[in-house]
Design a protein around this motif. Structure first.
Motif, PDB file in Angstrom:
ATOM      1  N   VAL A 215      50.355  68.630  34.267  1.00 16.62           N
ATOM      2  CA  VAL A 215      49.651  67.735  35.182  1.00 16.62           C
ATOM      3  C   VAL A 215      50.201  66.315  35.105  1.00 16.62           C
ATOM      4  CG1 VAL A 215      47.421  66.632  35.630  1.00 16.62           C
ATOM      5  CG2 VAL A 215      47.538  69.095  35.255  1.00 16.62           C
ATOM      6  N   LEU A 216      50.425  65.810  33.910  1.00 16.16           N
ATOM      7  CA  LEU A 216      50.911  64.434  33.747  1.00 16.16           C
ATOM      8  C   LEU A 216      52.360  64.293  34.205  1.00 16.16           C
ATOM      9  CD1 LEU A 216      49.256  63.612  30.319  1.00 16.16           C
ATOM     10  CD2 LEU A 216      48.638  62.681  32.549  1.00 16.16           C
ATOM     11  N   ARG A 217      53.161  65.305  33.951  1.00 13.73           N
ATOM     12  CA  ARG A 217      54.543  65.272  34.444  1.00 13.73           C
ATOM     13  C   ARG A 217      54.561  65.252  35.974  1.00 13.73           C
ATOM     14  NH1 ARG A 217      56.093  69.310  31.898  1.00 13.73           N
ATOM     15  NH2 ARG A 217      55.823  70.879  33.518  1.00 13.73           N
TER      16      ARG A 217
ATOM     17  N   THR B  29      47.081  63.875  45.501  1.00 10.96           N
ATOM     18  CA  THR B  29      46.653  63.375  44.196  1.00 10.96           C
ATOM     19  C   THR B  29      47.390  62.075  43.914  1.00 10.96           C
ATOM     20  OG1 THR B  29      48.377  64.650  43.054  1.00 10.96           O
ATOM     21  CG2 THR B  29      46.203  65.690  43.270  1.00 10.96           C
ATOM     22  N   GLY B  30      46.940  61.345  42.915  1.00  7.63           N
ATOM     23  CA  GLY B  30      47.654  60.170  42.453  1.00  7.63           C
ATOM     24  C   GLY B  30      47.780  59.074  43.495  1.00  7.63           C
ATOM     25  N   LEU B  31      48.929  58.418  43.520  1.00  7.70           N
ATOM     26  CA  LEU B  31      49.149  57.286  44.419  1.00  7.70           C
ATOM     27  C   LEU B  31      49.006  57.648  45.899  1.00  7.70           C
ATOM     28  CD1 LEU B  31      52.052  55.173  42.876  1.00  7.70           C
ATOM     29  CD2 LEU B  31      49.612  54.681  42.938  1.00  7.70           C
ATOM     30  N   PRO B  32      49.512  58.794  46.359  1.00  6.60           N
ATOM     31  CA  PRO B  32      49.302  59.129  47.773  1.00  6.60           C
ATOM     32  C   PRO B  32      47.825  59.188  48.151  1.00  6.60           C
ATOM     33  CG  PRO B  32      51.010  60.523  46.851  1.00  6.60           C
ATOM     34  CD  PRO B  32      50.407  59.768  45.705  1.00  6.60           C
ATOM     35  N   MET B  33      46.987  59.737  47.274  1.00  8.20           N
ATOM     36  CA  MET B  33      45.558  59.817  47.565  1.00  8.20           C
ATOM     37  C   MET B  33      44.930  58.420  47.584  1.00  8.20           C
ATOM     38  SD  MET B  33      42.521  61.805  45.465  1.00  8.20           S
ATOM     39  CE  MET B  33      42.756  60.760  44.026  1.00  8.20           C
TER      40      MET B  33
ATOM     41  N   ASP C 278      39.803  60.785  36.161  1.00  7.62           N
ATOM     42  CA  ASP C 278      39.006  61.908  35.653  1.00  7.62           C
ATOM     43  C   ASP C 278      39.819  63.200  35.656  1.00  7.62           C
ATOM     44  OD1 ASP C 278      36.822  60.307  35.217  1.00  7.62           O
ATOM     45  OD2 ASP C 278      35.815  60.837  37.091  1.00  7.62           O
ATOM     46  N   ARG C 279      40.601  63.390  36.696  1.00 10.13           N
ATOM     47  CA  ARG C 279      41.437  64.595  36.781  1.00 10.13           C
ATOM     48  C   ARG C 279      42.507  64.598  35.684  1.00 10.13           C
ATOM     49  NH1 ARG C 279      46.205  66.617  39.084  1.00 10.13           N
ATOM     50  NH2 ARG C 279      46.935  64.500  39.489  1.00 10.13           N
ATOM     51  N   LEU C 280      43.125  63.445  35.463  1.00  9.92           N
ATOM     52  CA  LEU C 280      44.168  63.358  34.444  1.00  9.92           C
ATOM     53  C   LEU C 280      43.611  63.522  33.037  1.00  9.92           C
ATOM     54  CD1 LEU C 280      46.297  60.369  35.826  1.00  9.92           C
ATOM     55  CD2 LEU C 280      46.765  62.815  36.045  1.00  9.92           C
ATOM     56  N   GLU C 281      42.390  63.064  32.825  1.00  8.49           N
ATOM     57  CA  GLU C 281      41.795  63.114  31.484  1.00  8.49           C
ATOM     58  C   GLU C 281      41.091  64.440  31.194  1.00  8.49           C
ATOM     59  OE1 GLU C 281      39.230  59.725  31.364  1.00  8.49           O
ATOM     60  OE2 GLU C 281      40.809  58.411  30.575  1.00  8.49           O
ATOM     61  N   ALA C 282      41.092  65.358  32.139  1.00  5.96           N
ATOM     62  CA  ALA C 282      40.460  66.660  31.896  1.00  5.96           C
ATOM     63  C   ALA C 282      41.112  67.339  30.690  1.00  5.96           C
ATOM     64  CB  ALA C 282      40.601  67.546  33.138  1.00  5.96           C
ATOM     65  N   ASN C 283      40.303  67.940  29.852  1.00  3.81           N
ATOM     66  CA  ASN C 283      40.726  68.641  28.625  1.00  3.81           C
ATOM     67  C   ASN C 283      41.045  67.705  27.458  1.00  3.81           C
ATOM     68  OD1 ASN C 283      40.495  71.201  29.791  1.00  3.81           O
ATOM     69  ND2 ASN C 283      42.607  71.176  30.527  1.00  3.81           N
TER      70      ASN C 283
END
Length: 224
Positions: free
Chosen positions: A42-44, A78-82, A122-127
């Motif tokens: 996800v982070l990559r 997701t990310g910057l586009p969103m 929140d999406r990036l920090e999941a898990n």
């Protein structure tokens, strides 16, 4: 091979509580490794998406055209586009309602981008909380298994007239296995949590910098 068999024998001969502790630790380790690989992907992907979007955004193209392109597949953004899409969408909507209130337009776009930023973080920090939990609790769970196994080993020795190292060794080895497995579960989780938390923080800062630059760009566009 013999050491492997002896380890299996020790686990097989362990008490029910020690076996349950080992099962819990192995399960936690498997789940944490699954979370580690998932967050790495996800982070990559988030970094790659940010790089591609910023290159397109700062290439000097029309923002309205970029917005229309992104809106064609908005559910997968997701990310910057969103963040960009949410901010520009709100800016366009408010401009139709109050075209002369430039400050209100910018504030509305910033609020919309802040909401998108919060969802993205929140999406990036999941898990990550799960990795933190495994990293902080696994050694103590393993220690509990060790204490429990040691207690039962000494209780068994109490029923014998003469205690020797040959009698104490297997019971102590059985008990110490849980501490080792606890550390094996905790160490990768702690390392991954620290690494990924740092990456999320850098992405968060990158998103906020883009939002500030985009707000300035919208102000210039509004004045023009």
């Amino acid at each position: 091979m013999g050491s492997e068999l002896s380890l299996i024998d020790l686990v097989a001969q362990a008490g029910l509580v020690v076996k349950l502790v080992l099962l819990l630790l192995v399960l936690a380790s498997v789940l944490s490794w699954a979370a580690i690989f998932d967050r790495a992907r996800v982070l990559r992907q988030a970094r790659s998406t940010a790089d591609a979007f910023e290159q397109k955004f700062w290439s000097g193209g029309d923002l309205s055209a970029l917005y229309r392109d992104l809106s064609q597949d908005e559910r997968r953004l997701t990310g910057l586009p969103m963040i960009f899409r949410n901010g520009f969408k709100e800016y366009v909507r408010l401009r139709k309602v109050t075209p002369n209130d430039l400050q209100g337009l910018i504030q509305g776009a910033e609020r919309s981008m802040r909401v998108a930023l919060s969802r993205e973080v929140d999406r990036l920090e999941a898990n990550l909380p799960f990795l933190a939990t495994v990293g902080s609790t696994s050694p103590y769970i393993g220690l509990f298994g060790t204490v429990w196994g040691t207690m039962h080993a000494f209780q068994a020795l109490g029923n014998m007239q003469q205690a020797t190292l040959a009698l104490v060794g297997p019971g102590m080895s059985e008990a110490l296995i849980t501490t080792a497995v606890g550390l094996l579960a905790a160490i990768p989780a702690v390392v991954a949590y620290n690494r990924y938390a740092s990456q999320v923080e850098r992405l968060h800062s990158r998103y906020e910098e883009f939002m500030e630059e985009f707000s300035i760009l919208l102000q210039r566009q509004g004045r023009g």
